[in-house]
Design a protein around this motif. Structure first.
Motif, PDB file in Angstrom:
ATOM      1  N   THR A  38      39.500  28.511  32.556  1.00 51.51           N
ATOM      2  CA  THR A  38      39.137  27.142  32.949  1.00 51.51           C
ATOM      3  C   THR A  38      37.635  26.901  33.049  1.00 51.51           C
ATOM      4  N   SER A  39      36.842  27.957  33.174  1.00 49.89           N
ATOM      5  CA  SER A  39      35.402  27.793  33.356  1.00 49.89           C
ATOM      6  C   SER A  39      34.631  28.485  32.233  1.00 49.89           C
ATOM      7  N   PRO A  40      33.950  27.718  31.386  1.00 49.32           N
ATOM      8  CA  PRO A  40      33.162  28.348  30.324  1.00 49.32           C
ATOM      9  C   PRO A  40      32.096  29.304  30.864  1.00 49.32           C
ATOM     10  N   ALA A  41      31.521  28.990  32.028  1.00 45.87           N
ATOM     11  CA  ALA A  41      30.507  29.879  32.614  1.00 45.87           C
ATOM     12  C   ALA A  41      31.128  31.211  33.015  1.00 45.87           C
ATOM     13  N   SER A  42      32.321  31.177  33.602  1.00 52.73           N
ATOM     14  CA  SER A  42      33.007  32.424  33.971  1.00 52.73           C
ATOM     15  C   SER A  42      33.395  33.218  32.734  1.00 52.73           C
ATOM     16  N   ALA A  43      33.852  32.515  31.708  1.00 48.77           N
ATOM     17  CA  ALA A  43      34.235  33.201  30.473  1.00 48.77           C
ATOM     18  C   ALA A  43      33.029  33.887  29.846  1.00 48.77           C
ATOM     19  N   LEU A  44      31.891  33.209  29.817  1.00 46.85           N
ATOM     20  CA  LEU A  44      30.680  33.796  29.248  1.00 46.85           C
ATOM     21  C   LEU A  44      30.185  34.968  30.096  1.00 46.85           C
ATOM     22  N   THR A  45      30.230  34.810  31.414  1.00 43.78           N
ATOM     23  CA  THR A  45      29.808  35.888  32.301  1.00 43.78           C
ATOM     24  C   THR A  45      30.655  37.131  32.072  1.00 43.78           C
ATOM     25  N   ARG A  46      31.966  36.946  31.979  1.00 42.75           N
ATOM     26  CA  ARG A  46      32.844  38.089  31.755  1.00 42.75           C
ATOM     27  C   ARG A  46      32.586  38.711  30.380  1.00 42.75           C
ATOM     28  N   LEU A  47      32.415  37.884  29.372  1.00 40.29           N
ATOM     29  CA  LEU A  47      32.174  38.396  28.026  1.00 40.29           C
ATOM     30  C   LEU A  47      30.890  39.225  27.969  1.00 40.29           C
ATOM     31  N   LEU A  48      29.872  38.801  28.690  1.00 41.58           N
ATOM     32  CA  LEU A  48      28.595  39.518  28.669  1.00 41.58           C
ATOM     33  C   LEU A  48      28.565  40.728  29.601  1.00 41.58           C
ATOM     34  N   LEU A  49      29.233  40.649  30.746  1.00 46.29           N
ATOM     35  CA  LEU A  49      29.107  41.705  31.756  1.00 46.29           C
ATOM     36  C   LEU A  49      30.244  42.721  31.782  1.00 46.29           C
ATOM     37  N   PHE A  50      31.456  42.319  31.402  1.00 45.39           N
ATOM     38  CA  PHE A  50      32.577  43.241  31.516  1.00 45.39           C
ATOM     39  C   PHE A  50      32.427  44.469  30.618  1.00 45.39           C
ATOM     40  N   PRO A  51      32.049  44.339  29.352  1.00 41.39           N
ATOM     41  CA  PRO A  51      31.911  45.556  28.533  1.00 41.39           C
ATOM     42  C   PRO A  51      30.905  46.574  29.091  1.00 41.39           C
ATOM     43  N   PRO A  52      29.699  46.159  29.503  1.00 44.55           N
ATOM     44  CA  PRO A  52      28.802  47.188  30.055  1.00 44.55           C
ATOM     45  C   PRO A  52      29.202  47.679  31.442  1.00 44.55           C
ATOM     46  N   LEU A  53      29.685  46.781  32.307  1.00 49.17           N
ATOM     47  CA  LEU A  53      30.015  47.191  33.666  1.00 49.17           C
ATOM     48  C   LEU A  53      31.324  47.969  33.744  1.00 49.17           C
ATOM     49  N   ALA A  54      32.256  47.690  32.866  1.00 52.58           N
ATOM     50  CA  ALA A  54      33.532  48.411  32.883  1.00 52.58           C
ATOM     51  C   ALA A  54      33.520  49.544  31.861  1.00 52.58           C
ATOM     52  N   GLY A  55      33.388  49.207  30.588  1.00 53.01           N
ATOM     53  CA  GLY A  55      33.488  50.220  29.536  1.00 53.01           C
ATOM     54  C   GLY A  55      32.329  51.191  29.479  1.00 53.01           C
ATOM     55  N   PRO A 110      43.987  37.632  39.730  1.00 47.59           N
ATOM     56  CA  PRO A 110      44.510  36.383  39.158  1.00 47.59           C
ATOM     57  C   PRO A 110      43.499  35.241  39.158  1.00 47.59           C
ATOM     58  N   ARG A 111      42.713  35.135  40.203  1.00 46.91           N
ATOM     59  CA  ARG A 111      41.714  34.051  40.266  1.00 46.91           C
ATOM     60  C   ARG A 111      40.694  34.168  39.137  1.00 46.91           C
ATOM     61  N   GLN A 112      40.300  35.393  38.808  1.00 41.44           N
ATOM     62  CA  GLN A 112      39.334  35.594  37.731  1.00 41.44           C
ATOM     63  C   GLN A 112      39.955  35.369  36.361  1.00 41.44           C
ATOM     64  N   LEU A 113      41.241  35.698  36.221  1.00 36.21           N
ATOM     65  CA  LEU A 113      41.925  35.397  34.962  1.00 36.21           C
ATOM     66  C   LEU A 113      41.941  33.890  34.734  1.00 36.21           C
ATOM     67  N   ASP A 114      42.264  33.149  35.785  1.00 37.07           N
ATOM     68  CA  ASP A 114      42.247  31.681  35.681  1.00 37.07           C
ATOM     69  C   ASP A 114      40.847  31.166  35.378  1.00 37.07           C
ATOM     70  N   ALA A 115      39.842  31.707  36.066  1.00 39.58           N
ATOM     71  CA  ALA A 115      38.465  31.237  35.873  1.00 39.58           C
ATOM     72  C   ALA A 115      37.992  31.486  34.447  1.00 39.58           C
ATOM     73  N   ALA A 116      38.405  32.584  33.852  1.00 40.71           N
ATOM     74  CA  ALA A 116      37.982  32.885  32.484  1.00 40.71           C
ATOM     75  C   ALA A 116      38.533  31.867  31.490  1.00 40.71           C
TER      76      ALA A 116
END
Length: 189
Positions: A93-110, A85-91
């Motif tokens: 409320t925080s542009p830096a968290s949103a960008l980090t997730r957008l760049l890292l989640f596809p390679p690290l997860a998918g 939940p904390r990361q959902l909120d950060a994505a």
């Protein structure tokens, strides 16, 4: 391989589409869209884009991680971390968290899951699938049973809806796994 290039291009296109602010806003406007739409779509983009990974890189990874365990664990940690939940909120409320997730989640997860999955044994895949189902079910139960809001960016009723949706998805996936286990291909006569 034209099919692999097409899959890879589709993954990159999906990844790009998910980066469009209007698409992100649409998906993140509800907790269901965020957890059950955007995150799986980002993982799918990474999975599909993996088709563009050259053979040399695949061989090097296979030499380092011959059974795919490290890659699948990387994906499991990434999915778990960004589903909190904390990361959902950060994505949101925080542009830096949103960008980090957008760049890292596809390679690290998918991508990590795709690269590890292709080298895992059948038993290893079954183990990962069973543990994933229990994790999704537990998360669904937590969202339904929690007496307070866990994500401050979403209403309590959206949290309840996500919980019920995760429990329903767990039930459907369990039914699919049972069917796949007991209804195999019938050998020709």
């Amino acid at each position: 391989m034209p099919g692999a290039r097409a899959r890879g291009a589709a993954g990159v296109a999906l990844w790009g589409a998910l980066a469009v602010p209007a698409v992100r806003h649409l998906l993140e406007s509800s907790m269901v869209g965020h957890m059950m739409g955007e995150l799986p779509a980002l993982a799918a983009a990474g999975w599909l884009a993996t088709a563009l990974v050259p053979g040399r890189a695949r061989r090097a990874l296979a030499a380092f991680d011959p059974h795919g365990v490290a890659a699948v664990l990387t994906a499991a940690f990434a999915i778990t971390a960004w589903s909190l939940p904390r990361q959902l909120d950060a994505a949101i409320t925080s542009p830096a968290s949103a960008l980090t997730r957008l760049l890292l989640f596809p390679p690290l997860a998918g991508s990590a899951l795709a690269l590890g999955w292709e080298r895992m044994t059948g038993l290893g895949r079954a183990f990962v699938a069973a543990n994933s189902l229990s994790m999704v079910g537990a998360m669904g139960w937590l969202y339904v049973a929690a007496p307070v809001r866990l994500c401050t960016s979403y209403r309590f009723d959206q949290q309840q809806t996500v919980g019920v949706s995760l429990l329903a998805a767990t039930g459907l996936l369990c039914a699919g796994l049972v069917a796949a286990a007991f209804v195999g291909r019938v050998p020709p006569a």
